[in-house]
Design an enzyme around this catalytic site. Structure first.
Site, PDB file in Angstrom:
ATOM      1  N   ASN A  20       0.839  -1.196   0.000  1.00 33.84           N
ATOM      2  CA  ASN A  20       0.000   0.000   0.000  1.00 33.84           C
ATOM      3  C   ASN A  20       0.880   1.255   0.000  1.00 33.84           C
ATOM      4  OD1 ASN A  20      -2.754   0.971   0.141  1.00 33.84           O
ATOM      5  ND2 ASN A  20      -2.278   1.682   2.199  1.00 33.84           N
ATOM      6  N   VAL A  75      -5.550   5.595  -7.277  1.00 34.48           N
ATOM      7  CA  VAL A  75      -5.548   4.264  -6.659  1.00 34.48           C
ATOM      8  C   VAL A  75      -5.574   4.567  -5.163  1.00 34.48           C
ATOM      9  CG1 VAL A  75      -4.308   2.094  -6.371  1.00 34.48           C
ATOM     10  CG2 VAL A  75      -4.293   3.267  -8.600  1.00 34.48           C
ATOM     11  N   PRO A  76      -6.754   4.484  -4.551  1.00 32.93           N
ATOM     12  CA  PRO A  76      -7.014   5.125  -3.252  1.00 32.93           C
ATOM     13  C   PRO A  76      -6.435   4.425  -2.025  1.00 32.93           C
ATOM     14  CG  PRO A  76      -8.956   3.955  -3.966  1.00 32.93           C
ATOM     15  CD  PRO A  76      -7.950   3.835  -5.086  1.00 32.93           C
ATOM     16  N   CYS A  77      -5.127   4.463  -1.901  1.00 37.83           N
ATOM     17  CA  CYS A  77      -4.479   3.874  -0.719  1.00 37.83           C
ATOM     18  C   CYS A  77      -4.833   4.637   0.554  1.00 37.83           C
ATOM     19  CB  CYS A  77      -2.968   3.799  -0.911  1.00 37.83           C
ATOM     20  SG  CYS A  77      -2.193   5.324  -1.430  1.00 37.83           S
ATOM     21  N   HIS A  78      -5.348   5.858   0.409  1.00 35.70           N
ATOM     22  CA  HIS A  78      -5.762   6.624   1.593  1.00 35.70           C
ATOM     23  C   HIS A  78      -6.984   6.007   2.270  1.00 35.70           C
ATOM     24  CE1 HIS A  78      -8.041   8.374  -1.798  1.00 35.70           C
ATOM     25  NE2 HIS A  78      -8.989   8.610  -0.893  1.00 35.70           N
TER      26      HIS A  78
END
Length: 160
Positions: free
Chosen positions: A116, A125-128
């Site tokens: 991640n 690419v929503p790693c948050h």
């Protein structure tokens, strides 16, 4: 051939990197695991019309899901984690353990966290959207303040 451009955002300048015209990187200022500037290729501020349009629509609260071609270089495991990140709906969160479970390996939480953190295309690419098992904000390459702001924005509680 790599090229890049820089756009403004509510989270500071974002560097967008293309590999043969396909988005392969979105980096924030001060981001952990950010490649060296010289690896981004020549600057060309005419790149990425579609990418910048979708990012602006996202920041305006009008876009919930990105539909862009991406080129993400990483190990097969990293790419599988990044694919799972793209499955997390806007405004929702998952824990590292839940992602590990979705990959069929409950014991892979730490490895999921490492993958991640190496996500080369933040926000899109929503790693948050990945948090600790107890819902705590843990680790974010762009900084925990940005992570909190992105999650608040997506939940509708952001004040810009």
């Amino acid at each position: 051939m790599k090229q890049h451009m820089v756009i403004d955002s509510p989270y500071g300048p974002l560097t967008l990197v293309a590999d043969d015209g396909v988005l392969c990187g979105l980096y924030m200022v001060g981001q952990r695991h950010r490649p060296p500037e010289e690896s981004f290729g020549e600057r060309d501020d005419t790149l990425f019309d579609e990418v910048t349009e979708q990012l602006h629509a996202y920041f305006d609260g009008e876009l919930k899901e990105f539909t862009l071609e991406l080129r993400m270089a990483g190990t097969p495991f990293q790419r599988s984690v990044w694919d799972q990140l793209r499955q997390i709906p806007y405004g929702e969160i998952r824990s590292y353990g839940e992602l590990a479970q979705s990959l069929g390996n409950m014991g892979a939480s730490r490895a999921v966290g490492l993958a991640n953190g190496k996500n080369p295309i933040g926000i899109i690419v929503p790693c948050h959207r990945v948090v600790g098992a107890n819902g705590s904000l843990t680790g974010y390459g762009g900084g925990l303040d940005r992570k909190k702001r992105l999650l608040d924005f997506e939940s509708g509680s952001a004040l810009f």
